[in-house]
Scaffold this motif. Structure first.
Motif, PDB file in Angstrom:
ATOM      1  N   ALA B 125      71.078  -4.917  44.431  1.00 34.14           N
ATOM      2  CA  ALA B 125      72.457  -4.871  44.928  1.00 34.14           C
ATOM      3  C   ALA B 125      72.911  -3.418  45.091  1.00 34.14           C
ATOM      4  CB  ALA B 125      73.370  -5.627  43.971  1.00 34.14           C
ATOM      5  N   ILE B 126      72.621  -2.597  44.087  1.00 34.80           N
ATOM      6  CA  ILE B 126      73.012  -1.182  44.143  1.00 34.80           C
ATOM      7  C   ILE B 126      72.329  -0.506  45.332  1.00 34.80           C
ATOM      8  CG2 ILE B 126      72.848   1.036  42.966  1.00 34.80           C
ATOM      9  CD1 ILE B 126      72.941  -0.514  40.305  1.00 34.80           C
ATOM     10  N   ALA B 127      71.024  -0.765  45.462  1.00 32.62           N
ATOM     11  CA  ALA B 127      70.268  -0.099  46.519  1.00 32.62           C
ATOM     12  C   ALA B 127      70.751  -0.529  47.898  1.00 32.62           C
ATOM     13  CB  ALA B 127      68.781  -0.386  46.359  1.00 32.62           C
ATOM     14  N   MET B 128      70.998  -1.820  48.067  1.00 28.89           N
ATOM     15  CA  MET B 128      71.465  -2.313  49.362  1.00 28.89           C
ATOM     16  C   MET B 128      72.787  -1.634  49.722  1.00 28.89           C
ATOM     17  SD  MET B 128      69.323  -4.667  50.476  1.00 28.89           S
ATOM     18  CE  MET B 128      69.980  -6.025  51.416  1.00 28.89           C
ATOM     19  N   LYS B 129      73.644  -1.520  48.730  1.00 27.42           N
ATOM     20  CA  LYS B 129      74.954  -0.922  48.975  1.00 27.42           C
ATOM     21  C   LYS B 129      74.803   0.525  49.453  1.00 27.42           C
ATOM     22  CE  LYS B 129      78.364   1.004  46.255  1.00 27.42           C
ATOM     23  NZ  LYS B 129      78.717   1.256  44.869  1.00 27.42           N
ATOM     24  N   HIS B 130      73.935   1.279  48.756  1.00 24.67           N
ATOM     25  CA  HIS B 130      73.817   2.693  49.113  1.00 24.67           C
ATOM     26  C   HIS B 130      73.059   2.900  50.411  1.00 24.67           C
ATOM     27  CE1 HIS B 130      75.272   3.387  44.982  1.00 24.67           C
ATOM     28  NE2 HIS B 130      75.825   4.430  45.573  1.00 24.67           N
ATOM     29  N   LEU B 131      72.110   2.019  50.694  1.00 26.24           N
ATOM     30  CA  LEU B 131      71.438   2.138  51.993  1.00 26.24           C
ATOM     31  C   LEU B 131      72.424   1.848  53.115  1.00 26.24           C
ATOM     32  CD1 LEU B 131      67.909   0.620  51.329  1.00 26.24           C
ATOM     33  CD2 LEU B 131      68.441   2.946  52.067  1.00 26.24           C
ATOM     34  N   ALA B 132      73.316   0.906  52.876  1.00 26.75           N
ATOM     35  CA  ALA B 132      74.334   0.613  53.885  1.00 26.75           C
ATOM     36  C   ALA B 132      75.266   1.810  54.055  1.00 26.75           C
ATOM     37  CB  ALA B 132      75.121  -0.636  53.494  1.00 26.75           C
ATOM     38  N   THR B 133      75.605   2.461  52.934  1.00 27.95           N
ATOM     39  CA  THR B 133      76.489   3.637  52.996  1.00 27.95           C
ATOM     40  C   THR B 133      75.911   4.718  53.909  1.00 27.95           C
ATOM     41  OG1 THR B 133      77.134   3.215  50.723  1.00 27.95           O
ATOM     42  CG2 THR B 133      77.671   5.378  51.617  1.00 27.95           C
ATOM     43  N   ALA B 156      66.727   9.449  51.026  1.00 25.98           N
ATOM     44  CA  ALA B 156      66.733  10.368  49.885  1.00 25.98           C
ATOM     45  C   ALA B 156      68.157  10.553  49.348  1.00 25.98           C
ATOM     46  CB  ALA B 156      66.134  11.708  50.290  1.00 25.98           C
ATOM     47  N   ILE B 157      69.131  10.617  50.256  1.00 25.14           N
ATOM     48  CA  ILE B 157      70.526  10.754  49.814  1.00 25.14           C
ATOM     49  C   ILE B 157      70.971   9.484  49.092  1.00 25.14           C
ATOM     50  CG2 ILE B 157      72.910  10.981  50.617  1.00 25.14           C
ATOM     51  CD1 ILE B 157      71.777  12.780  52.897  1.00 25.14           C
ATOM     52  N   ALA B 158      70.608   8.325  49.672  1.00 25.22           N
ATOM     53  CA  ALA B 158      70.958   7.052  49.030  1.00 25.22           C
ATOM     54  C   ALA B 158      70.328   6.963  47.651  1.00 25.22           C
ATOM     55  CB  ALA B 158      70.512   5.878  49.904  1.00 25.22           C
ATOM     56  N   ARG B 159      69.071   7.428  47.533  1.00 20.06           N
ATOM     57  CA  ARG B 159      68.381   7.356  46.247  1.00 20.06           C
ATOM     58  C   ARG B 159      69.103   8.196  45.197  1.00 20.06           C
ATOM     59  NH1 ARG B 159      62.295   9.573  45.772  1.00 20.06           N
ATOM     60  NH2 ARG B 159      63.400  11.523  46.148  1.00 20.06           N
ATOM     61  N   ALA B 160      69.556   9.399  45.622  1.00 16.14           N
ATOM     62  CA  ALA B 160      70.276  10.248  44.679  1.00 16.14           C
ATOM     63  C   ALA B 160      71.619   9.610  44.308  1.00 16.14           C
ATOM     64  CB  ALA B 160      70.490  11.629  45.280  1.00 16.14           C
ATOM     65  N   LEU B 161      72.321   9.062  45.300  1.00 13.29           N
ATOM     66  CA  LEU B 161      73.646   8.486  45.032  1.00 13.29           C
ATOM     67  C   LEU B 161      73.563   7.235  44.156  1.00 13.29           C
ATOM     68  CD1 LEU B 161      75.292   8.780  48.554  1.00 13.29           C
ATOM     69  CD2 LEU B 161      75.769  10.179  46.539  1.00 13.29           C
ATOM     70  N   ALA B 162      72.492   6.446  44.345  1.00 15.20           N
ATOM     71  CA  ALA B 162      72.361   5.184  43.611  1.00 15.20           C
ATOM     72  C   ALA B 162      72.282   5.420  42.113  1.00 15.20           C
ATOM     73  CB  ALA B 162      71.130   4.426  44.088  1.00 15.20           C
ATOM     74  N   ASN B 163      71.914   6.630  41.735  1.00 14.01           N
ATOM     75  CA  ASN B 163      71.810   6.976  40.319  1.00 14.01           C
ATOM     76  C   ASN B 163      73.161   7.407  39.761  1.00 14.01           C
ATOM     77  OD1 ASN B 163      69.823   6.823  38.428  1.00 14.01           O
ATOM     78  ND2 ASN B 163      69.241   8.974  38.562  1.00 14.01           N
ATOM     79  N   ASP B 164      74.137   7.500  40.651  1.00 17.66           N
ATOM     80  CA  ASP B 164      75.497   7.918  40.323  1.00 17.66           C
ATOM     81  C   ASP B 164      75.556   9.192  39.488  1.00 17.66           C
ATOM     82  OD1 ASP B 164      78.195   7.736  40.549  1.00 17.66           O
ATOM     83  OD2 ASP B 164      78.449   6.486  38.765  1.00 17.66           O
ATOM     84  N   PRO B 165      74.967  10.296  39.989  1.00 18.73           N
ATOM     85  CA  PRO B 165      75.050  11.559  39.258  1.00 18.73           C
ATOM     86  C   PRO B 165      76.430  12.164  39.466  1.00 18.73           C
ATOM     87  CG  PRO B 165      73.949  11.911  41.348  1.00 18.73           C
ATOM     88  CD  PRO B 165      74.313  10.445  41.298  1.00 18.73           C
ATOM     89  N   SER B 166      76.865  13.031  38.548  1.00 15.95           N
ATOM     90  CA  SER B 166      78.158  13.685  38.781  1.00 15.95           C
ATOM     91  C   SER B 166      77.962  14.962  39.596  1.00 15.95           C
ATOM     92  CB  SER B 166      78.852  13.980  37.452  1.00 15.95           C
ATOM     93  OG  SER B 166      78.024  14.795  36.659  1.00 15.95           O
ATOM     94  N   VAL B 167      76.734  15.457  39.637  1.00  9.79           N
ATOM     95  CA  VAL B 167      76.423  16.646  40.436  1.00  9.79           C
ATOM     96  C   VAL B 167      75.349  16.274  41.449  1.00  9.79           C
ATOM     97  CG1 VAL B 167      75.428  18.967  40.380  1.00  9.79           C
ATOM     98  CG2 VAL B 167      76.964  18.213  38.546  1.00  9.79           C
ATOM     99  N   LEU B 168      75.540  16.733  42.677  1.00  9.50           N
ATOM    100  CA  LEU B 168      74.534  16.481  43.706  1.00  9.50           C
ATOM    101  C   LEU B 168      74.045  17.832  44.225  1.00  9.50           C
ATOM    102  CD1 LEU B 168      73.171  14.159  45.193  1.00  9.50           C
ATOM    103  CD2 LEU B 168      74.982  14.250  46.899  1.00  9.50           C
ATOM    104  N   LEU B 169      72.750  18.093  44.060  1.00 14.20           N
ATOM    105  CA  LEU B 169      72.168  19.370  44.472  1.00 14.20           C
ATOM    106  C   LEU B 169      71.313  19.135  45.703  1.00 14.20           C
ATOM    107  CD1 LEU B 169      71.030  20.384  40.875  1.00 14.20           C
ATOM    108  CD2 LEU B 169      73.112  21.132  42.071  1.00 14.20           C
ATOM    109  N   MET B 170      71.583  19.891  46.768  1.00  9.43           N
ATOM    110  CA  MET B 170      70.859  19.648  48.016  1.00  9.43           C
ATOM    111  C   MET B 170      70.300  20.965  48.544  1.00  9.43           C
ATOM    112  SD  MET B 170      73.748  17.088  49.620  1.00  9.43           S
ATOM    113  CE  MET B 170      72.702  16.053  50.632  1.00  9.43           C
ATOM    114  N   ASP B 171      68.980  21.020  48.708  1.00 10.10           N
ATOM    115  CA  ASP B 171      68.335  22.250  49.173  1.00 10.10           C
ATOM    116  C   ASP B 171      67.941  22.112  50.637  1.00 10.10           C
ATOM    117  OD1 ASP B 171      67.085  24.643  49.478  1.00 10.10           O
ATOM    118  OD2 ASP B 171      65.692  24.396  47.809  1.00 10.10           O
ATOM    119  N   GLU B 172      68.719  22.719  51.496  1.00  9.58           N
ATOM    120  CA  GLU B 172      68.491  22.629  52.944  1.00  9.58           C
ATOM    121  C   GLU B 172      68.102  21.216  53.366  1.00  9.58           C
ATOM    122  OE1 GLU B 172      66.509  25.838  54.974  1.00  9.58           O
ATOM    123  OE2 GLU B 172      66.393  26.960  53.093  1.00  9.58           O
TER     124      GLU B 172
END
Ligand SMILES: Nc1ncnc2c1ncn2[C@@H]1O[C@H](COP(=O)(O)OP(=O)(O)OP(=O)(O)O)[C@@H](O)[C@H]1O
Ligand SMILES: [Mg+2]
Lengths: 263, 267
Positions: B125-133, B156-172
């Motif tokens: 359910a979590i993954a489906m939601k974030h893939l849709a996002t 990759a963005i959905a995978r990071a978001l699905a973990n609900d981190p408070s910090v998101l680090l993105m390298d190029e």
């Protein structure tokens, strides 16, 4: 499903290639016998005579007995080598001190052709089943061990980073990243190891055996039955071919994600 | 959702509590000084872009926040605690996607929830939601090998978001994508940040990308790597690349970055 239709042109090509080979063989064999007479015709029987030798050997029950004898040795030796190779490969690949200890040993033994140890194994284990199984285990162990080790060691460090930033523990990392990432290498190692087991069993049966396909060939040599010698070789080729097809199918199943990349 | 008004409602950067605190951080590789004494405070829910020429230590700084590298001197605090190792509170999105090729898009996104011991149906359910996002509904069962670069980065963005981190680090993260895909993903990134309100640190070479996204731009200098200037663009969202303010800021940053590049050339 039209899956098999896709392979049809490839299959036709393969049959054509085999037909050319057999035609050439037939031509030399008959040509020598009736026209150009370069060598003693007994040295090169025709494909039909080889087939006949197979049928005769099957009728007497020798062929089945020899195939079974070789296969059961290969399977036992290969199974032992797989367990030892994968287990040690994983252990050495994950634990550095063990790697430093084991790697030089393996590097020292690996370049020695396994056949060099065959006479010694016969001395140690006698001419029974044990010497053959031990020999196959030894020979197949190296490719399985080394490819497993490489697969475990060279997991993409980026994937390790990705997993650790998703909260993976050491155990998670091993189970969910290292093992699946190394699986293609492990399967390749198993395929190589199986090929090698088949390769060396025939040689082992030349020297010390009273059954098996190697024995069948060697026995035919003492009685100068050239068609039977060729028949033995052909049977080995056919079995090897089907085992390889089976292993590749298994590989395609387990590594579906990789097949889909190629498609 | 109207991005402009909701952003205006957010308190000023300076008034927000600090999320990531970088204190006198330096990094040395052998005898190569990659970073020298960086001091930065990044407020909660801010969107920071690290901007600078190649080799100025952007990735090094990001990797230290992620916990992949240890600082040679100084320390990095996230929520007041020193960073010592990677952790699920800091999600990372890599330029090279770093998806698990043996897992489908869905299973890649399930990875974090799986590690947290969530049930199969919850993970799904979590993954489906974030893939849709990220606009990937319908592609759940594909393997990374069958996805385009843009789609992989969405996974990759959905995978990071699905973990609900408070910090998101993105390298190029969009560095390898074509210009169109890149702009679409920038807009989506803003929309996601708007919804989820994470503290984002985003490394880029692109000045216009930085101005389009960031509420704080850290311009870095080279030899050794350091912070040269911090700019907080006061432009309201959505930002238009053709606006006079946008162009003026772009020109200013271009001068700063070019000076650094020239320093490299002289060297
Ligand atoms: N693992 C490493 N070992 C040695 N030197 C390194 C290592 N990683 C980075 N460096 C050096 O540190 C400096 C900064 O590198 P870094 O990758 O952080 O730069 P960057 O700003 O991310 O560049 P780019 O924009 O090209 O990605 C460079 O001089 C680089 O050569
Ligand atoms: Mg970099």
């Amino acid at each position: 499903m039209s899956g098999w239709k896709k392979h049809l042109p490839g299959l036709a090509g393969a049959l054509f290639s085999i037909a050319i080979f057999l035609g050439f063989w037939l031509f030399i064999s008959y040509g020598n016998r009736f026209w150009f007479k370069w060598f003693n015709p007994i040295l090169l029987p025709t494909p039909m005579e080889v087939l006949q030798a197979g049928v005769n050997s099957y009728r007497s029950g020798d062929l089945q007995r020899d195939i079974w004898a070789s296969l059961s040795r290969v399977f036992q030796g290969f199974a032992l080598a797989s367990v030892a190779g994968v287990f040690l490969g994983v252990a050495v690949g994950t634990w550095k001190p063990l790697e430093r200890l084991v790697e030089p040993m393996v590097e020292m033994l690996r370049p020695i052709p396994p056949l060099a140890f065959l006479p010694m194994m016969v001395l140690w284990f006698g001419i029974g089943e044990l010497s053959k199984i031990a020999f196959i285990t030894y020979a197949a162990f190296f490719p399985i061990f080394t490819t497993t080790l490489e697969g475990i060691k060279y997991v993409d460090p980026l994937l390790i980073r990705a997993a650790s930033s998703l909260g993976a523990s050491r155990m998670d990392m091993f189970r969910h990243v290292v093992l699946p990432a190394a699986l293609p290498a492990i399967i390749t190692g198993l395929r190589l190891g199986f090929g090698l087991s088949f390769f060396v069993i025939v040689a082992a049966e030349f020297i010390a055996a009273d059954s098996g396909l190697g024995y069948l060939i060697n026995d035919a040599r003492t009685f100068f039955l050239v068609s039977q010698m060729l028949m033995g070789a052909a049977v080995i080729g056919i079995i090897g071919f089907f085992v390889n097809v089976g292993l590749r199918a298994l590989e395609g199943r387990l590594l579906r994600w990789r097949v889909s990349v190629r498609a | 959702m109207d991005i402009a008004t909701s952003l205006d409602a957010a308190p000023d950067l300076a008034m927000r509590p600090t999320k990531i605190s970088i204190r006198g951080v330096g990094k040395v590789f052998g005898d190569n000084v990659a970073l020298e004494k960086v001091d930065l405070d990044l407020p909660e829910n801010s969107f920071t872009c690290l901007l600078g020429p190649s080799g100025c230590g952007k990735s090094t700084l990001l990797n230290m926040i992620a916990g992949f590298l240890k600082p040679s001197s100084g320390q990095i605090l996230v929520d007041g605690k020193e960073v010592t190792a990677p952790g699920a509170d800091r999600g990372v999105v890599f330029q090279e996607y770093a998806l698990f090729p043996w897992r489908t898009a869905l299973d890649n996104v399930c990875f974090g929830p799986m590690l947290k011991g969530k049930s199969k149906s919850e993970q799904r359910a979590i993954a489906m939601k974030h893939l849709a996002t990220v606009g990937l509904a319908g592609h759940e069962q594909k393997y990374p090998g069958n996805l385009s670069g843009g789609m992989k980065q969405r996974v990759a963005i959905a995978r990071a978001l699905a973990n609900d981190p408070s910090v998101l680090l993105m390298d190029e993260p969009f560095g390898a994508l074509d210009a169109q895909t890149r702009e679409v993903l920038q807009e989506e990134m803003l929309r996601i940040w708007e919804q989820d309100r994470k503290t984002v640190v985003f490394v880029t070479h692109s000045i216009s990308e930085a101005i389009f996204l960031a509420d704080r731009i850290v311009v870095m200098g080279t030899r050794p790597g350091c912070v040269k200037e911090v700019v907080d663009p006061q432009l309201s969202h959505p930002r238009e690349r053709t606006d006079a303010d946008f162009i003026a800021l772009e020109r200013h940053l271009k001068h700063l970055v070019r000076a650094e590049v020239q320093k490299l050339g002289v060297h």
